[in-house]
Design a protein around this motif. Structure first.
Motif, PDB file in Angstrom:
ATOM      1  N   PRO A  42       0.809  -1.225   0.000  1.00 58.09           N
ATOM      2  CA  PRO A  42       0.000   0.000   0.000  1.00 58.09           C
ATOM      3  C   PRO A  42       0.842   1.275   0.000  1.00 58.09           C
ATOM      4  O   PRO A  42       0.493   2.249  -0.656  1.00 58.09           O
ATOM      5  N   GLU A  43       1.967   1.265   0.702  1.00 57.42           N
ATOM      6  CA  GLU A  43       2.783   2.491   0.773  1.00 57.42           C
ATOM      7  C   GLU A  43       3.518   2.785  -0.538  1.00 57.42           C
ATOM      8  O   GLU A  43       3.963   3.910  -0.761  1.00 57.42           O
ATOM      9  N   SER A  44       3.613   1.801  -1.442  1.00 54.76           N
ATOM     10  CA  SER A  44       4.260   2.055  -2.736  1.00 54.76           C
ATOM     11  C   SER A  44       3.255   2.064  -3.884  1.00 54.76           C
ATOM     12  O   SER A  44       3.660   2.017  -5.055  1.00 54.76           O
ATOM     13  N   ASN A  45       1.971   2.130  -3.585  1.00 54.10           N
ATOM     14  CA  ASN A  45       0.922   2.104  -4.604  1.00 54.10           C
ATOM     15  C   ASN A  45       0.954   3.408  -5.409  1.00 54.10           C
ATOM     16  O   ASN A  45       0.718   4.480  -4.869  1.00 54.10           O
ATOM     17  N   PRO A  46       1.240   3.342  -6.718  1.00 54.82           N
ATOM     18  CA  PRO A  46       1.309   4.571  -7.513  1.00 54.82           C
ATOM     19  C   PRO A  46      -0.057   5.246  -7.688  1.00 54.82           C
ATOM     20  O   PRO A  46      -0.113   6.434  -7.998  1.00 54.82           O
ATOM     21  N   PHE A  47      -1.144   4.518  -7.476  1.00 51.97           N
ATOM     22  CA  PHE A  47      -2.479   5.094  -7.648  1.00 51.97           C
ATOM     23  C   PHE A  47      -2.974   5.793  -6.385  1.00 51.97           C
ATOM     24  O   PHE A  47      -4.040   6.391  -6.392  1.00 51.97           O
ATOM     25  N   GLY A  48      -2.202   5.716  -5.319  1.00 49.16           N
ATOM     26  CA  GLY A  48      -2.584   6.380  -4.078  1.00 49.16           C
ATOM     27  C   GLY A  48      -1.667   7.537  -3.726  1.00 49.16           C
ATOM     28  O   GLY A  48      -1.686   8.022  -2.597  1.00 49.16           O
TER      29      GLY A  48
END
Length: 104
Positions: A42-48
Motif C-alpha cells: 500500500p505504501e508504494s501504490n502509484p495510484f494512491g
C-alpha cells in the motif's frame, strides 16, 4: 465562459477534454485495489500518491465550477442528535402509534 453546453456553440470549447470526475475516481479506486490485490505494498501504490489525489481534486473542482455547482463535503450530524440513545432519537422524531382497537 465555456460554450460546451450549447447545441450550436459560436466557437469551439477551449476547455480540456476530461473524463467525468466520478468515473475517474472509481477507476483509480479499482486500480489502487488491484495493485494491492496482486501483491503491491500500500505504501508504494502509484495510484494512491499525493499527485493523483491532487489531480482528482482539481478535476472535481474544475468540473463543478464549469457547471456552476459548488462541491461541499457532507456535513456531520448535529451533536445533540448524536448523543441521544437510538430509542430516544426514534421517540423524539416520530409520534407514537395509536393504541390498537379494543377486541370484542
Amino acid at each position: 465562459m465555456c460554450s460546451g453546453g450549447l447545441p450550436n456553440p459560436p466557437a469551439p470549447c477551449p476547455c480540456p477534454l476530461r473524463q467525468a470526475w466520478g468515473s475517474l475516481d472509481a477507476l483509480i479506486g479499482r486500480l489502487r485495489a488491484a495493485y494491492e490485490e496482486h501483491g503491491g505494498r500500500p505504501e508504494s501504490n502509484p495510484f494512491g500518491t499525493r499527485a493523483v489525489r491532487i489531480f482528482l481534486r482539481e478535476v472535481r473542482d474544475f468540473q463543478a465550477k464549469a457547471r456552476g455547482v459548488s462541491y461541499e463535503k457532507k456535513r456531520k450530524r448535529p451533536k445533540s442528535a448524536a448523543k441521544l440513545p437510538i430509542a430516544d432519537v426514534a421517540s423524539a422524531t416520530t409520534s407514537p402509534l395509536p393504541p390498537p382497537p379494543p377486541s370484542a
